[in-house]
Design a protein around this motif. Structure first.
Motif, mmCIF file in Angstrom:
data_model
loop_
_atom_site.group_PDB
_atom_site.id
_atom_site.type_symbol
_atom_site.label_atom_id
_atom_site.label_comp_id
_atom_site.label_asym_id
_atom_site.label_seq_id
_atom_site.Cartn_x
_atom_site.Cartn_y
_atom_site.Cartn_z
ATOM 1 N N LEU A 126 10.532 -3.464 2.692
ATOM 2 C CA LEU A 126 9.894 -2.487 1.818
ATOM 3 C C LEU A 126 10.656 -2.406 0.492
ATOM 4 O O LEU A 126 10.046 -2.370 -0.585
ATOM 5 N N VAL A 127 11.974 -2.404 0.565
ATOM 6 C CA VAL A 127 12.791 -2.357 -0.650
ATOM 7 C C VAL A 127 12.610 -3.640 -1.467
ATOM 8 O O VAL A 127 12.568 -3.602 -2.711
ATOM 9 N N LEU A 128 12.504 -4.783 -0.795
ATOM 10 C CA LEU A 128 12.253 -6.044 -1.490
ATOM 11 C C LEU A 128 10.913 -5.997 -2.219
ATOM 12 O O LEU A 128 10.792 -6.449 -3.361
ATOM 13 N N THR A 129 9.899 -5.436 -1.564
ATOM 14 C CA THR A 129 8.597 -5.261 -2.213
ATOM 15 C C THR A 129 8.745 -4.360 -3.434
ATOM 16 O O THR A 129 8.157 -4.616 -4.491
ATOM 17 N N GLY A 130 9.558 -3.316 -3.289
ATOM 18 C CA GLY A 130 9.814 -2.435 -4.414
ATOM 19 C C GLY A 130 10.450 -3.164 -5.577
ATOM 20 O O GLY A 130 10.145 -2.896 -6.747
ATOM 21 N N ALA A 131 11.345 -4.108 -5.292
ATOM 22 C CA ALA A 131 11.975 -4.891 -6.352
ATOM 23 C C ALA A 131 10.942 -5.687 -7.130
ATOM 24 O O ALA A 131 11.032 -5.825 -8.352
ATOM 25 N N ALA A 132 9.932 -6.211 -6.438
ATOM 26 C CA ALA A 132 8.892 -6.996 -7.102
ATOM 27 C C ALA A 132 7.914 -6.123 -7.872
ATOM 28 O O ALA A 132 7.343 -6.554 -8.882
ATOM 29 N N LEU A 133 7.725 -4.885 -7.417
ATOM 30 C CA LEU A 133 6.740 -3.984 -8.028
ATOM 31 C C LEU A 133 7.374 -2.962 -8.971
ATOM 32 O O LEU A 133 6.706 -2.013 -9.381
ATOM 33 N N ASP A 134 8.657 -3.156 -9.308
ATOM 34 C CA ASP A 134 9.369 -2.198 -10.148
ATOM 35 C C ASP A 134 9.316 -0.806 -9.526
ATOM 36 O O ASP A 134 9.039 0.193 -10.206
ATOM 37 N N LEU A 168 0.824 -1.209 0.000
ATOM 38 C CA LEU A 168 0.000 0.000 0.000
ATOM 39 C C LEU A 168 0.861 1.263 0.000
ATOM 40 O O LEU A 168 0.531 2.254 -0.645
ATOM 41 N N ALA A 169 1.989 1.218 0.694
ATOM 42 C CA ALA A 169 2.886 2.380 0.711
ATOM 43 C C ALA A 169 3.466 2.648 -0.670
ATOM 44 O O ALA A 169 3.776 3.798 -1.006
ATOM 45 N N LEU A 170 3.600 1.601 -1.481
ATOM 46 C CA LEU A 170 4.181 1.742 -2.812
ATOM 47 C C LEU A 170 3.123 1.872 -3.906
ATOM 48 O O LEU A 170 3.446 1.829 -5.096
ATOM 49 N N GLY A 171 1.859 2.034 -3.503
ATOM 50 C CA GLY A 171 0.806 2.271 -4.477
ATOM 51 C C GLY A 171 0.264 1.037 -5.158
ATOM 52 O O GLY A 171 -0.404 1.132 -6.192
ATOM 53 N N GLY A 172 0.516 -0.140 -4.599
ATOM 54 C CA GLY A 172 0.031 -1.372 -5.194
ATOM 55 C C GLY A 172 -1.398 -1.706 -4.806
ATOM 56 O O GLY A 172 -2.023 -1.010 -4.005
ATOM 57 N N ALA A 184 10.781 2.957 -3.111
ATOM 58 C CA ALA A 184 10.941 2.346 -1.796
ATOM 59 C C ALA A 184 12.105 2.979 -1.041
ATOM 60 O O ALA A 184 11.987 3.306 0.150
ATOM 61 N N GLU A 185 13.224 3.166 -1.734
ATOM 62 C CA GLU A 185 14.375 3.779 -1.084
ATOM 63 C C GLU A 185 14.091 5.235 -0.710
ATOM 64 O O GLU A 185 14.538 5.724 0.332
ATOM 65 N N ARG A 186 13.329 5.938 -1.557
ATOM 66 C CA ARG A 186 12.959 7.317 -1.241
ATOM 67 C C ARG A 186 12.082 7.367 0.008
ATOM 68 O O ARG A 186 12.263 8.230 0.880
#
Length: 339
Positions: free
Chosen positions: A170-178, A78-82, A183-185
């Motif tokens: 969170l960064v790992l989730t970012g890797a999966a969601l492009d 949800l934090a990454l807009g998914g 995530a790092e930001r």
């Protein structure tokens, strides 16, 4: 196909979980172990291969229906807009995600129509299939025994654990969601906010950072828990720059459990944050808490005691929950929340 059951109560942050998952569709695969979070995606993002704790998973297209099987990953998606299509729960009568998660300014995703797919430690295979996920996220400590079966349902990515590793997850989730950069930001933004809030709190405390203890009541058998800097809440408090109370062993495991009231003074600090797991009256949590707080040594604690929300102080284990903790800290110490 049925997998082993959990070894201990999972509603607590460090509990191991297991799942029962039917072999229903074939969308993903696992491979050899690699470094969590690494990706060799092409310029257009997909297909991409994500290296994680339990293997190497190819994600063929941008996930539009994500099934996070742990609260930490619900938060991250949800934090990454998914889009979250399902979630596990701590109690059988839970039908919705926590209000703090849905109402947060840091929730940029959607969970409309998301449904529970079973208890954290007892996933319902039919409910998993019904969500038609194109990505499943969890941790080995939660559902590692079901990794191969989950991978037959959809591409599955798993970290080693949750808790103190919430930023890495969170960064790992970012890797999966492009969304690695985002995530790092978000991590950097949180750390900057936490540090600024800590400066405000220190200034309001006469230039010296107050000492703090994060305490949790979770049931009669569990006594009282004291969280160290190696825990989810411990990482947040450390980011704010608050010092652990003198009774906190900063080099120990993430949680120290005291089964004796004789150790209550080890909880003392300038400020004690007390969380209480909501067991719905089933596990004797409230009764145990009342017993400990009625003990003579509890009355000898000198720090200011504040009751805090267990849902995000302890169980949230993610960025959105962490920002909610910062909001609470600003209110507790009477300073600007640095939003």
């Amino acid at each position: 196909m049925t997998l082993p059951t959990r070894p201990r109560r999972p509603a607590l942050p460090t509990a191991a979980a297991a799942a029962a998952v039917a072999v229903l569709t074939a969308c993903g695969a696992g491979g050899p172990e690699g470094d969590p979070g690494a990706s060799n995606a092409p310029a257009d993002g997909y297909p991409r291969t994500v290296e994680h704790f339990l293997g190497s998973t190819e994600i063929p297209a941008a996930p539009e229906r994500v099934l996070p099987l742990d609260a930490a990953y619900v938060d991250s998606v949800l934090a990454l807009g998914g889009t979250v299509v399902g979630f596990t729960t701590f109690a059988e009568d839970t039908e919705a995600l926590p209000d703090y998660l849905l109402d947060s300014d840091w929730n940029t995703g959607t969970s409309d129509g998301a449904v529970p797919v079973g208890l954290l430690w007892e996933v319902d295979p039919e409910a998993v299939a019904a969500t038609s996920p194109d990505l499943i996220l969890s941790a080995q400590v939660r559902h590692g025994d079901g990794y191969e079966q989950f991978s037959e349902v959809a591409p599955t990515v798993m970290s080693e654990t949750t808790g103190a590793t919430w930023k890495e997850n969170l960064v790992l989730t970012g890797a999966a969601l492009d969304a690695e950069d985002e995530a790092e930001r978000l991590v950097a933004e949180f750390e900057e906010r936490a540090a600024a809030l800590g400066e405000e709190i220190t200034a309001a405390n006469g230039g010296e950072a107050p000492t703090v203890s994060a305490v949790r009541f979770a049931g009669d058998a569990d006594g009282v828990r004291l969280y160290t800097p190696q825990s989810y809440i411990g990482v947040i408090l450390e980011d704010v720059g608050l010092e652990p109370g003198p009774g906190v062993d900063t080099g120990s495991e993430e949680i120290v459990t005291y089964h004796s009231q004789e150790r209550l003074l080890d909880l003392d600090a300038d400020h004690l944050f007390v969380a209480t797991y909501d067991d719905g009256g089933a596990d004797g949590v409230q009764e145990s808490k009342e017993e400990y707080q009625a003990a003579p040594l509890w009355g000898e604690l000198t720090g200011e005691i504040t009751e805090v929300d267990d849902e995000y102080w302890i169980s949230g284990v993610g960025l959105i929950a962490a920002h909610e903790v910062l909001d609470d800290l600003a209110e507790i110490f009477g300073v600007d929340p640095q939003r």
